[in-house]
Structure formats: C-alpha cells, structure tokens
Design an enzyme around this catalytic site. Sequence first.
Site, mmCIF file in Angstrom:
data_model
loop_
_atom_site.group_PDB
_atom_site.id
_atom_site.type_symbol
_atom_site.label_atom_id
_atom_site.label_comp_id
_atom_site.label_asym_id
_atom_site.label_seq_id
_atom_site.Cartn_x
_atom_site.Cartn_y
_atom_site.Cartn_z
ATOM 1 N N ASN A 136 43.430 -35.657 39.700
ATOM 2 C CA ASN A 136 42.574 -34.635 39.111
ATOM 3 C C ASN A 136 43.384 -33.683 38.245
ATOM 4 O OD1 ASN A 136 41.137 -34.965 42.212
ATOM 5 N ND2 ASN A 136 39.912 -35.297 40.380
ATOM 6 N N ASP A 176 40.853 -28.611 49.317
ATOM 7 C CA ASP A 176 40.397 -27.954 48.091
ATOM 8 C C ASP A 176 39.072 -27.232 48.332
ATOM 9 O OD1 ASP A 176 40.807 -27.174 45.435
ATOM 10 O OD2 ASP A 176 39.555 -28.771 44.649
ATOM 11 N N ARG A 179 50.090 -48.923 30.794
ATOM 12 C CA ARG A 179 51.068 -48.621 29.739
ATOM 13 C C ARG A 179 51.489 -47.156 29.728
ATOM 14 N NH1 ARG A 179 47.539 -51.948 26.443
ATOM 15 N NH2 ARG A 179 48.429 -54.037 26.229
#
Length: 391
Positions: free
Chosen positions: A233, A287, A241
């Site tokens: 997040n 959170d 890549r």
Amino acid sequence: MRRITNVRLPAPLGGATEQRHWLSLSVDDTITGIGRMGPNDSPSNKARIDTDAENWNGDWISPRAIDLQINGGLGLAFPELTPSDLPRLVKLLDLLWSDGVEAIAPTLVTCGIEPLRNALAVLREARTQHRAGRCQLLGAHLEGPFLAESRRGAHPREHLASPTLTALEVRINGFESEIALMTLAPELVGADAVIQRLKDLGIMVALGHSAANANTASQAFERGVGMLTHAFNAMPGLHHRAPGPIGEACRNGHIALGLIADGVHVDPTMAVLLQRLAPNQIVLVSDALAPYGLADGTHRWDERTLLVKNGTCRLEDGTLAGVTLPQLEGVKRLARWSKDGSAAIWSATVAPRGLINGTSGVDDALIGKPLSALLRWHQPEQGDLDWSCAA
C-alpha cells in the site's frame, strides 16, 4: 509445580510448527520452563505422563500481540489528542488488552506541528498511568510528514513537508525518547540526513508512502531503514521487471514487512505469496483508525468524513484510509488464507518483539509471564483459528 503438556509454539512458515512442548508453571501460574516433548512423552507411554498435567491437545500458546501501526480508537484519533482525552485513551488501552493486544506504537499520521507535539505530550502522560492488565503505550510511530505527495493516500497534502533536520527538530525536539518509529519516503531530497539523525537517536525508520524503486530502497536499507510500512500500500508494487521496495526487501531478507491482513488493503492471494516469499519478515499490523471499537457508519476524521463499512474505512472520494478491525482478526484471516495458523500467530505476537526489543524467539517472550498475560489459540479440523486468554 503445575505442568501443561501437548502445547505448540508459533513459528514462521516452514518452522517446527507441529513440535509439541511442555510448560512448567509456578504456584502463581507464571511460566518457569519450556521443553520439547519426545517419543517417551506420548499418551501411550503412561509411565512417563504426569497425570496431574493439563493436556492442551495441540493448542498454541503465544504472548499477546504488539501493534506497530494503529491510529486510534473509540472515536479518538491519536494526532488530535488533548489532555481531556486521557480518560477515553485509558478506556481504549483497556479495550485493546481485552482484544488480545499487549502493546501498541500509537501512530500519528501527517498533521500540523502543534497538534503533533500536543499529542506526544498527552501520550507521555498516559504512559505514567500504565498498570498490569492494560495495553502498554510504546513510543509513537510518526507516519509522516516526509512522504511522497504522489503516494500520500489519505494523508493531508497541506501538512506534508520536505525532509530536513530543521523540519524534524521542530516536530520532535524534547520528545525524542517518546518516539519508536518514523515512516518516510527515502527518495526525497534530504531524507538521508533525517534517516541518519533518527538512527542516531535510536528511532527505527520505515519506508512508506514512497515512490522508491528497488535501487533507492536498497540504498535506504543500507542506511538503516528496517521496515516497510503497510507493504504493497502507498508504494510501487511487485512487478517482474520492477521489483520495487517489496522485492528488494524480500531479497535483503532482514527488512520487516508490515502487512494489513484485512483482505482489502492487500488481496489474500498476495498476502499469502508475500508470506511465502519472506516468512521470517512478516509483521501483522491493524492500521485501525479512530472508529475502532465503534459501529460502522459515518465518522469524523480531522475535518473530513470517514465512511466505515464492514470494518473498512474510506474517505468520501473513495480513498482507502484504514480499518476498524482488531489486530487479531488479521491473524485469523491470514491463517484462513494460508492454512497455517502458527505462522499467522507468530507474525503478530513474536515478530514485532524482535523489532522493538530484540526478543530472539517465542521462549523468551513466554518465560516469566503469567498465563493471564498470554493467549491460547485453538483451531478445529473444520473451522477458523480462534483465541482466548491462556489462564
């Protein structure tokens, strides 16, 4: 002396999760010793079994959880704390203990300088009121203000700041010992000096709300950044890549990976893949925001409106802001997704201790603790992991 047998200890994915243990306890139910059960301790060998021992039938025992990212609860947002909020803050700490959490790093998201310093003063006062059987306030987690604007998420733009030693000083001067962790974007000009200063002060540094690529993240880890705040997040994702900070943290092998296991911030499949990539690095965080402990619905967050539905918090524009779920709900969900209760328990109860005080393993976290301060975890063959007080 009392004994408990047939107990499992939580371990990271791939650890000795099926090994059974015995516990010895003092007369006041404090753990005094832990040992492995061997073949001679099997129930079929009646001569070696202590008939007075309590058989836990393979349930796990763990310390209570430690939450390094929680933004408030019971309507209190930590950056808005004033002295009049102390009684409600104490109630929140009692709620957290009843929800299985031993200690938190109260998280102060990006805000003005004066509110930040006022909140740090209130938290300092609250620490003096700690007592046994109540969640402990660790040093604060400053999430901001040195964040990348492009990755700020729900952090208010007007309070973001460029990282300088002066900007750091005006915020934390006099409160250096009250801070445990700071999240910043290491790619910002001036971040290197701030990281070094925080390291000198003994404050842990985390990468978060950042646009750093793998190379920048690697340099930050070399300079002392030791954690990713809510992995996936508000940062570049994991791409074949462009591995970004997540890939580099996994390759490094020693960077803690904060993970919100609600199934919204991170898809369950990605959460399990991260756990398999870096089993010893996962640190579950909640959170949780101010509405934690309150019902779903519409709530205030500074001057903004927070919409809470099924434990997920969003701003009115749809920006994901946080959750209201208890930390141990994340343990239960990760265990359900991964089919490994032991590793999920370990990530919320043992792994955070290694970050904050260097506890080397679960034995160190259990010996000397009364059962009333510990958790017992049970998972039926068909059903979800659940917990209760170990006493």
